[in-house]
Enzyme design. Structure first.
Site, PDB file in Angstrom:
ATOM      1  N   ASP A 159     -10.410   2.493  -7.706  1.00 45.64           N
ATOM      2  CA  ASP A 159      -9.271   3.260  -8.247  1.00 45.64           C
ATOM      3  C   ASP A 159      -9.516   3.784  -9.661  1.00 45.64           C
ATOM      4  O   ASP A 159      -8.779   4.656 -10.118  1.00 45.64           O
ATOM      5  CB  ASP A 159      -8.008   2.393  -8.272  1.00 45.64           C
ATOM      6  CG  ASP A 159      -7.517   2.040  -6.880  1.00 45.64           C
ATOM      7  OD1 ASP A 159      -8.026   2.617  -5.908  1.00 45.64           O
ATOM      8  OD2 ASP A 159      -6.627   1.184  -6.769  1.00 45.64           O
ATOM      9  N   GLU A 208      -1.943   7.256  -2.297  1.00 47.83           N
ATOM     10  CA  GLU A 208      -1.026   6.371  -1.565  1.00 47.83           C
ATOM     11  C   GLU A 208       0.196   5.967  -2.393  1.00 47.83           C
ATOM     12  O   GLU A 208       1.259   5.676  -1.843  1.00 47.83           O
ATOM     13  CB  GLU A 208      -1.762   5.119  -1.095  1.00 47.83           C
ATOM     14  CG  GLU A 208      -2.307   4.311  -2.256  1.00 47.83           C
ATOM     15  CD  GLU A 208      -3.116   3.087  -1.858  1.00 47.83           C
ATOM     16  OE1 GLU A 208      -3.003   2.621  -0.719  1.00 47.83           O
ATOM     17  OE2 GLU A 208      -3.871   2.604  -2.715  1.00 47.83           O
ATOM     18  N   ARG A 223      -0.703  17.621  10.087  1.00 42.81           N
ATOM     19  CA  ARG A 223      -1.268  16.333  10.516  1.00 42.81           C
ATOM     20  C   ARG A 223      -1.721  15.557   9.285  1.00 42.81           C
ATOM     21  O   ARG A 223      -1.961  16.147   8.232  1.00 42.81           O
ATOM     22  CB  ARG A 223      -2.480  16.539  11.430  1.00 42.81           C
ATOM     23  CG  ARG A 223      -2.207  17.295  12.696  1.00 42.81           C
ATOM     24  CD  ARG A 223      -1.466  16.423  13.697  1.00 42.81           C
ATOM     25  NE  ARG A 223      -0.992  17.237  14.792  1.00 42.81           N
ATOM     26  CZ  ARG A 223      -1.710  17.557  15.865  1.00 42.81           C
ATOM     27  NH1 ARG A 223      -2.951  17.139  15.980  1.00 42.81           N
ATOM     28  NH2 ARG A 223      -1.189  18.300  16.819  1.00 42.81           N
TER      29      ARG A 223
END
Ligand code: F6P
Length: 342
Positions: A127, A221, A265
């Protein structure tokens, strides 16, 4: 002297390169002995160790993961956790530790250093969000994997004239999303540092279709929509209190499809970003961090962490880093505005 080595938190490419360089330099230059502590703080608390010598680290430089195992065990939440770690160190005759970890593992290291345990920290995470260092190893590999995925998604998005949303890791920071999104030519990049406006993202998506291209939206996320709740599939938390993320990509694709009436998608890259062989740069950085960690131990610079500043490896106090999180600055994010929706 006997040095214990442990790797904690989520694994990342390059951990084995650190273990190798620590053992090679410590054994070959200073004649130190090593003990591997299994599964991060979990093994330290339970007293689970394994032999670690030059023979044990031969051939591990290009291997992903960690030969020592890892866990998210938080000894500060275990009754007598710190004392049990001390017992392990005493039983195994370990004089000092090299602790390789991200923000959580290093916060525990900082508390242990305050309690008088001799140790040096090495920052790792895909990260890139550990404070005090310009980069962590693992990040370059993850960005490479995510960029390749985005490259591949462009061609299938174009063939079907669909919106493709790519969810990448990054709980509190959007470093992977930003770097891979820029490198992969994404048409929108959404990061945890900046709440996003779904209407604006729709406008970018529509603009991209208007000029006859299919949009690629990269979302970290931990990104959240404006005035919304973080979208999670699973409310359970790990021992450091982090909620298990994943869900924003699916949610966003559904929103974009219903609002723009263009098929959308999602691809969730997940742990693929963390697995496998480290990039050359990550091996280089991990190796340097390991060498400098050994020098820090030799100099008695306990309670410090190796850190990259420019091209130099320096030592920073763990206490300065513990509990901090390096986030993407707004000015950096805004540099790329021109690419959004076009
Ligand atoms: O801390 C690194 C990280 O890769 C985060 O981006 C991600 O949220 C988390 O690990 C996932 O961890 P786990 O594998 O424990 O679910």
């Amino acid at each position: 002297m006997r040095v214990g080595v442990l790797t904690g938190g989520g694994d990342c490419p390059g951990l084995n390169a650190v273990i190798r360089s620590v053992v090679r330099k410590g054994a070959q230059e200073y004649g130190w002995e090593f003990t591997g502590i299994a599964d991060g703080w979990g093994g330290a608390v339970k007293g689970v160790t394994r032999p670690l010598d030059v023979a044990a680290v031969r051939g591990i430089l290009p291997l992903g993961g960690t030969i020592l195992g890892s866990s998210r065990t938080n000894p500060l939440r275990i009754d007598g956790g710190i004392d049990r770690i001390r017992e392990t160190l005493r039983d195994q005759e370990i004089d000092a530790l090299v602790v390789i970890g991200g923000e959580d593992t290093l916060s525990v290291a900082s508390a242990l250093a305050d309690a008088g345990v001799d140790l040096v920290g090495v920052p790792k995470t895909i990260d890139n969000d550990v404070g005090g260092t310009d980069y962590t190893f693992g990040f370059d590999t993850a960005v490479g994997i995510a960029t390749e995925a985005i490259d591949r998604l462009h061609t299938t998005a174009e063939s079907h004239k669909r919106t493709l949303v790519v969810e990448v890791m990054g709980r509190h920071s959007g470093w992977i999303a930003l770097h891979a999104g820029v490198a992969g030519g994404a048409n929108a990049i959404l990061i945890p540092e900046v709440e996003f406006d779904v209407d604006r993202v729709c406008a970018w998506v529509e603009r991209r279709f208007e000029i006859n291209y299919a949009p690629i939206v990269v979302v970290a996320e931990g990104a959240v929509p404006r005035a919304g709740q973080m979208v999670v599939k699973d409310e359970s938390r790990d021992e450091f209190g982090h909620v298990r993320l994943s869900g924003i990509g699916d949610w966003l694709a559904r929103e974009l499809e219903s609002r723009t009436r263009k098929e959308a998608r999602t691809t969730v890259l997940g742990h693929v970003q963390r697995g496998g062989t480290p990039s050359a740069y990550d091996r280089w950085l991990a190796t340097r961090f390991g060498l400098h960690a050994v020098d820090a131990l030799r100099d008695g610079a306990f309670g410090t962490m190796t850190a990259l500043r420019g091209t130099d490896v320096v030592r920073v106090p763990l206490a300065e880093v513990a509990g901090t999180n390096k986030r993407v600055p707004m000015e950096l994010y805004e540099e790329f505005d021109v690419f959004f929706g076009t």
